[in-house]
Design a protein around this motif. Sequence first.
Motif, PDB file in Angstrom:
ATOM      1  N   HIS A   1     -29.894  24.473 -11.130  1.00  0.00           N
ATOM      2  CA  HIS A   1     -31.476  24.604 -11.135  1.00  0.00           C
ATOM      3  C   HIS A   1     -32.162  23.805 -10.469  1.00  0.00           C
ATOM      4  O   HIS A   1     -32.020  22.774  -9.852  1.00  0.00           O
ATOM      5  CB  HIS A   1     -31.717  24.495 -12.865  1.00  0.00           C
ATOM      6  CG  HIS A   1     -31.150  23.038 -13.182  1.00  0.00           C
ATOM      7  ND1 HIS A   1     -29.992  22.818 -13.664  1.00  0.00           N
ATOM      8  CD2 HIS A   1     -32.164  22.027 -13.488  1.00  0.00           C
ATOM      9  CE1 HIS A   1     -30.134  21.651 -14.107  1.00  0.00           C
ATOM     10  NE2 HIS A   1     -31.380  20.931 -13.748  1.00  0.00           N
TER      11      HIS A   1
ATOM     12  N   TRP B   1     -29.427  25.739 -21.009  1.00  0.00           N
ATOM     13  CA  TRP B   1     -28.453  26.389 -19.949  1.00  0.00           C
ATOM     14  C   TRP B   1     -27.249  25.986 -20.325  1.00  0.00           C
ATOM     15  O   TRP B   1     -26.911  24.892 -21.007  1.00  0.00           O
ATOM     16  CB  TRP B   1     -28.911  26.184 -18.506  1.00  0.00           C
ATOM     17  CG  TRP B   1     -29.145  24.582 -18.059  1.00  0.00           C
ATOM     18  CD1 TRP B   1     -28.339  23.742 -17.389  1.00  0.00           C
ATOM     19  CD2 TRP B   1     -30.363  23.876 -18.554  1.00  0.00           C
ATOM     20  NE1 TRP B   1     -28.907  22.741 -17.129  1.00  0.00           N
ATOM     21  CE2 TRP B   1     -30.047  22.617 -17.562  1.00  0.00           C
ATOM     22  CE3 TRP B   1     -31.614  23.819 -19.103  1.00  0.00           C
ATOM     23  CZ2 TRP B   1     -30.912  21.530 -17.591  1.00  0.00           C
ATOM     24  CZ3 TRP B   1     -32.456  22.773 -18.871  1.00  0.00           C
ATOM     25  CH2 TRP B   1     -32.111  21.637 -18.342  1.00  0.00           C
TER      26      TRP B   1
ATOM     27  N   ARG C   1     -34.763  16.155 -21.927  1.00  0.00           N
ATOM     28  CA  ARG C   1     -33.809  17.020 -21.974  1.00  0.00           C
ATOM     29  C   ARG C   1     -32.744  16.247 -22.728  1.00  0.00           C
ATOM     30  O   ARG C   1     -32.617  14.954 -22.748  1.00  0.00           O
ATOM     31  CB  ARG C   1     -33.278  16.751 -20.396  1.00  0.00           C
ATOM     32  CG  ARG C   1     -32.252  17.690 -20.088  1.00  0.00           C
ATOM     33  CD  ARG C   1     -31.718  17.538 -18.770  1.00  0.00           C
ATOM     34  NE  ARG C   1     -30.892  16.462 -18.522  1.00  0.00           N
ATOM     35  CZ  ARG C   1     -30.336  16.039 -17.299  1.00  0.00           C
ATOM     36  NH1 ARG C   1     -31.037  16.281 -16.121  1.00  0.00           N
ATOM     37  NH2 ARG C   1     -29.652  14.980 -17.082  1.00  0.00           N
TER      38      ARG C   1
ATOM     39  N   HIS D   1     -33.361  12.211 -21.549  1.00  0.00           N
ATOM     40  CA  HIS D   1     -33.740  12.122 -20.321  1.00  0.00           C
ATOM     41  C   HIS D   1     -35.005  12.913 -20.180  1.00  0.00           C
ATOM     42  O   HIS D   1     -35.379  13.723 -20.537  1.00  0.00           O
ATOM     43  CB  HIS D   1     -32.562  12.981 -19.380  1.00  0.00           C
ATOM     44  CG  HIS D   1     -32.907  13.174 -18.070  1.00  0.00           C
ATOM     45  ND1 HIS D   1     -32.517  12.683 -16.984  1.00  0.00           N
ATOM     46  CD2 HIS D   1     -33.835  14.325 -17.541  1.00  0.00           C
ATOM     47  CE1 HIS D   1     -33.022  13.221 -15.911  1.00  0.00           C
ATOM     48  NE2 HIS D   1     -33.709  14.168 -16.200  1.00  0.00           N
TER      49      HIS D   1
ATOM     50  N   LEU E   1     -33.810  21.839 -22.382  1.00  0.00           N
ATOM     51  CA  LEU E   1     -35.192  20.985 -21.840  1.00  0.00           C
ATOM     52  C   LEU E   1     -36.452  21.679 -22.471  1.00  0.00           C
ATOM     53  O   LEU E   1     -36.566  22.855 -22.695  1.00  0.00           O
ATOM     54  CB  LEU E   1     -35.373  21.330 -20.208  1.00  0.00           C
ATOM     55  CG  LEU E   1     -36.393  20.692 -19.579  1.00  0.00           C
ATOM     56  CD1 LEU E   1     -36.614  19.353 -19.694  1.00  0.00           C
ATOM     57  CD2 LEU E   1     -36.587  21.240 -18.206  1.00  0.00           C
TER      58      LEU E   1
ATOM     59  N   PRO F   1     -36.785  22.310 -10.131  1.00  0.00           N
ATOM     60  CA  PRO F   1     -37.864  22.568 -10.658  1.00  0.00           C
ATOM     61  C   PRO F   1     -38.753  23.179  -9.374  1.00  0.00           C
ATOM     62  O   PRO F   1     -38.163  22.981  -8.296  1.00  0.00           O
ATOM     63  CB  PRO F   1     -38.556  21.045 -10.713  1.00  0.00           C
ATOM     64  CG  PRO F   1     -37.550  20.074 -10.364  1.00  0.00           C
ATOM     65  CD  PRO F   1     -36.349  20.880  -9.930  1.00  0.00           C
TER      66      PRO F   1
ATOM     67  N   HIS G   1     -29.682  21.441  -8.050  1.00  0.00           N
ATOM     68  CA  HIS G   1     -28.488  20.727  -8.706  1.00  0.00           C
ATOM     69  C   HIS G   1     -28.154  21.208 -10.037  1.00  0.00           C
ATOM     70  O   HIS G   1     -28.817  22.055 -10.588  1.00  0.00           O
ATOM     71  CB  HIS G   1     -29.015  19.399  -8.871  1.00  0.00           C
ATOM     72  CG  HIS G   1     -30.108  19.217  -9.953  1.00  0.00           C
ATOM     73  ND1 HIS G   1     -31.241  19.262  -9.785  1.00  0.00           N
ATOM     74  CD2 HIS G   1     -29.788  18.791 -11.269  1.00  0.00           C
ATOM     75  CE1 HIS G   1     -31.986  19.157 -10.578  1.00  0.00           C
ATOM     76  NE2 HIS G   1     -31.088  18.940 -11.677  1.00  0.00           N
TER      77      HIS G   1
ATOM     78  N   ARG H   1     -46.693  16.895 -15.723  1.00  0.00           N
ATOM     79  CA  ARG H   1     -45.730  17.677 -16.188  1.00  0.00           C
ATOM     80  C   ARG H   1     -44.565  16.813 -16.764  1.00  0.00           C
ATOM     81  O   ARG H   1     -44.102  15.931 -16.211  1.00  0.00           O
ATOM     82  CB  ARG H   1     -45.129  18.634 -15.111  1.00  0.00           C
ATOM     83  CG  ARG H   1     -44.024  19.495 -15.462  1.00  0.00           C
ATOM     84  CD  ARG H   1     -43.666  20.473 -14.072  1.00  0.00           C
ATOM     85  NE  ARG H   1     -42.894  21.424 -14.361  1.00  0.00           N
ATOM     86  CZ  ARG H   1     -41.531  21.114 -14.310  1.00  0.00           C
ATOM     87  NH1 ARG H   1     -41.205  19.915 -14.102  1.00  0.00           N
ATOM     88  NH2 ARG H   1     -40.608  22.331 -14.664  1.00  0.00           N
TER      89      ARG H   1
ATOM     90  N   ILE I   1     -38.208  13.742 -18.069  1.00  0.00           N
ATOM     91  CA  ILE I   1     -38.944  14.220 -16.617  1.00  0.00           C
ATOM     92  C   ILE I   1     -40.447  14.189 -16.571  1.00  0.00           C
ATOM     93  O   ILE I   1     -41.021  14.484 -17.702  1.00  0.00           O
ATOM     94  CB  ILE I   1     -38.414  15.716 -16.326  1.00  0.00           C
ATOM     95  CG1 ILE I   1     -39.171  16.647 -17.326  1.00  0.00           C
ATOM     96  CG2 ILE I   1     -37.042  15.923 -16.008  1.00  0.00           C
ATOM     97  CD1 ILE I   1     -39.230  18.173 -16.834  1.00  0.00           C
TER      98      ILE I   1
ATOM     99  N   ASP J   1     -26.627  19.210 -13.502  1.00  0.00           N
ATOM    100  CA  ASP J   1     -26.919  17.897 -13.830  1.00  0.00           C
ATOM    101  C   ASP J   1     -25.423  17.070 -13.966  1.00  0.00           C
ATOM    102  O   ASP J   1     -24.517  17.552 -14.525  1.00  0.00           O
ATOM    103  CB  ASP J   1     -27.585  17.771 -15.115  1.00  0.00           C
ATOM    104  CG  ASP J   1     -29.096  18.568 -15.250  1.00  0.00           C
ATOM    105  OD1 ASP J   1     -29.591  18.488 -14.042  1.00  0.00           O
ATOM    106  OD2 ASP J   1     -29.404  19.187 -16.254  1.00  0.00           O
TER     107      ASP J   1
ATOM    108  N   THR K   1     -39.387  26.432 -13.662  1.00  0.00           N
ATOM    109  CA  THR K   1     -37.919  26.000 -13.401  1.00  0.00           C
ATOM    110  C   THR K   1     -37.099  27.365 -12.912  1.00  0.00           C
ATOM    111  O   THR K   1     -37.588  28.342 -13.487  1.00  0.00           O
ATOM    112  CB  THR K   1     -37.528  25.303 -14.338  1.00  0.00           C
ATOM    113  OG1 THR K   1     -38.227  24.416 -14.739  1.00  0.00           O
ATOM    114  CG2 THR K   1     -35.922  24.728 -14.194  1.00  0.00           C
TER     115      THR K   1
END
Length: 404
Positions: A347, A340, A362, A174, A211, A349, A196, A358, A176, A198, A225
Amino acid sequence: MAPSAIKAEEAAAAQAVPSVTEKLKAASIEEKARQTFIPGFTNYLNAAPDEPYEWEQFTPAFPDVKWDPIPDGIPYEDKGLLGDPTYSRLLQGASEVFDYTPKIGTEIRGVQLKDLTDDQKNDLARLLANRGVVFFRDQEGFDIDTQLELGRYWGKLHKHATTMLPKNGIEEVHVIHTTKNSKNQTALFTPSYLWHSDVTYELQPPSYTSLAVLAGPPRGGGGDTIWSSNYALYDLLSPAMQKYLESLTALHSAEEQAQGSRNAGRPVRREPVVTEHPLVRTNPVTGWKGVFFNPGFVKGFVGVPKLEYEFIYKYLTELITSSPEIQARFTWEKGSVAIWDNRVTNHTPSYGFAPHRRHGVRVAATAEKPYLDPNSTSQDQDLDKLLGREPTNKDGSGISNYND
Ligand SMILES: O=C(O)CCC(=O)C(=O)O
Ligand SMILES: [Fe+2]
């Protein structure tokens, strides 16, 4: 040399070498960012526009593919149950280990994730279940294959139905990615809404999730984060409220996320699902209860009138987002990795780092179907015993003099 000559010489030297403060005063904003730039971290300001981007293969793609629903009953054995209670194998080579707060977050220095043995991966899983999030720095050779292998050791890798995949086609990653051209997220969402856990709408939402940030803002440029503990959230509640929430079932929905993709003209690879999960769940490794709630995906409580649900939603959201003692905040550097336990944390950002790029990847391991064991304990109950503390007084008087 006569004193006046010394003075003149000093003055000349001072002029020739401007102080750091003078240099920064004179510098443009971009120049300031370069001067505080973290070596090796690629961002908008230190990459020439026509220079090939080193992580190009991990920039976003939206292949128009269709996947089947995720089947129910994916086997999961929590490797944390095989972990040593003192994490001895994981920590034996560490140069430094420290907690961020008593309730959440631990940083380990001097351990390279790429070299972990299975015993060490088991210890790490146990530590993650206990501390919620664990931070590593200066990772060398923690490439995508290593990241995938670590995730796969813990459970079947999750494939996200809507968010960005990397151009190189690895579907279990995934991405970001935010650049100077990205929409202003804070304008799109109020910040608390971005908190949120995930993909909690899945039948078996992920546990251990890593991540790695590939490119980021310069030091001081934002983009930290923040994690918040669901164990500690449970322990913030009065006993009556804990009991009430333990009786509830929450609806977690993927619908809004899917609609967001459709609105942006992007494919939805798997049909969105709405799933019921207990609002309080037991972590199989620690045996602690946590409030399995997040402002992003929870859309209702079964059998609870809308207004009552909305009040509880707001209350839990406020506790998650604005209780510093249940949070850990991480500033990324080149080579940082955060891992995590997604079952026991929320969590978010932090934004405001434009125009910097950035960019992160993940990987998430599918866990067990959430359940509540009514005989399970709480983090505070165990910490009280461990530390010989009086149980936290929750007499509900609501009176505090600590206002200054
Ligand atoms: O961008 C961040 O700091 C967090 C991203 C995120 O929510 C995730 O990777 O699950
Ligand atoms: Fe996330």
